[in-house]
Design an enzyme around this catalytic site. Sequence first.
Site, PDB file in Angstrom:
ATOM      1  N   SER A   1     -11.549  27.384 -27.319  1.00 11.08           N
ATOM      2  CA  SER A   1     -11.491  25.990 -26.891  1.00 11.08           C
ATOM      3  C   SER A   1     -10.391  25.240 -27.633  1.00 11.08           C
ATOM      4  CB  SER A   1     -12.864  25.326 -27.081  1.00 11.08           C
ATOM      5  OG  SER A   1     -12.920  24.072 -26.439  1.00 11.08           O
TER       6      SER A   1
ATOM      7  N   GLU B   1      -9.306  29.338 -19.425  1.00 14.89           N
ATOM      8  CA  GLU B   1     -10.693  28.902 -19.211  1.00 14.89           C
ATOM      9  C   GLU B   1     -10.730  27.404 -19.453  1.00 14.89           C
ATOM     10  OE1 GLU B   1     -13.117  27.709 -21.626  1.00 14.89           O
ATOM     11  OE2 GLU B   1     -11.555  27.572 -23.154  1.00 14.89           O
TER      12      GLU B   1
ATOM     13  N   HIS C   1     -16.449  28.779 -22.215  1.00 15.62           N
ATOM     14  CA  HIS C   1     -17.594  27.933 -22.573  1.00 15.62           C
ATOM     15  C   HIS C   1     -18.861  28.433 -21.873  1.00 15.62           C
ATOM     16  CE1 HIS C   1     -14.257  25.357 -23.797  1.00 15.62           C
ATOM     17  NE2 HIS C   1     -15.120  24.722 -24.561  1.00 15.62           N
TER      18      HIS C   1
END
Length: 326
Positions: free
Chosen positions: A137, A229, A299
Site C-alpha cells: 500500500s 492493486e 488489500h
Amino acid sequence: MQRRITILKAVLVLTVIQFTSQIQAQNLMKIPPYLTKGDTVAIVATARKIEAQHLQPAIDLLKSWGLNVVLGKTIGKENNQLAGADWQRATDFQEMIDDPSIKAVWCAKGGYGTVRMIDRVKFDNFKKHPKWIIGFSDATVLHSHINNMDIATIHGIMCVSTLHATSEAKETLRKALFGEKLEYNIEPHSFNKVGKATGELVGGNLSVLYSIVGSESEVDYKGKILFIEDLDEYLYHIDRMMMNLKRNGYFKNVKGIIIGGMTKMNDNDIPWGHDALEIIKDITKDYDIPICFNFPAGHMKDNRALVMGKEISLEVTAKGTKVVFE
C-alpha cells in the site's frame, strides 16, 4: 571475402555486447541477505500512527519464526494522523536501515505519509549493506524508490494486517524472508490475456504509483512486469490513473501486467458504468502482453508476498496463471 569477414566480426561483436548487457542486467539487482533464525527485525511506522499493543500478533509471528523484534521510536508517536513528524519517521527509518544488527525492516501500518519522509532518508550505507524492507500500500513509495537503486524489496502484509491475514499470506512472507522458493498457481479469470513473459517485477499500489510519476522515486517500467492493486478509490479515479500510465507509455513498454485486488471501490450517484477490472481490461486491451487479473495480493486477507525487483516468469493460459520467482 574480406568484406564478409568484416561483417561477421561486426555481428560477433554486437552479439557479445548484447549478451554481456543481458548478463549485467540480470546480475544488477541486489538481493538482500535472507534471514536465518536469531536475526532481528525492526518494526517502524513510516505513515499513520499505531500503538504497540496492536503489533502483538506481528511480534508473535516473527518470534514463531525464530526471529527477534525491535520496535522503532515511531511506535506510539502521534502527530495528528501520522506516527510523529516527518523528520521523526525519517530518523527512525534511517536508524533501522543503518543499524547492522537489524536484518529487515517491517512497516507497521500504511495509510499515507511515507512519501513525506522519503527524501529525508540517506541510502548511502543501505546501498552497500541492503536489507529487506517489507510492506504494501503506502509502502509502495519504498518499493519503487529502493528498486530504483537495484535493490529488491518485499511487497507483503503490514504488521497491522497480521491478525486477520490468511495462513498463506503469512507463510509466503516467511518464505520470501528466508529465501525459500516462491511460486503461485492462480485460477483463470475471464479477462486474462494469455501469453508468457519473463522480467523484473515492479509496481504496487496504483494510487501511490500515480502520485510519484515524474519524481525521483518513479521506477523505470521498460521491459518489466507491472503489478498493481488498490483500495477505496472512486471508479473514475481508477480510469484517470490508468489513462495517465497509458499516455505515459508504460503499458506499451512492459512485458506483462498482474492485477491484484481492486477492493471496496466507490462510485458516484451517476454510475461510471464499469467496475475496476472492466476499466483496466478496456485500457489494456490493445497490448499484446500477458495480463493476469485477480492475483491474490493487495488489500485483502490473502495478501501473498511478492519480491519486488526480482525476476519472475509469468505464464497466463486458459487454465490459469503461473508466477515463478527465479
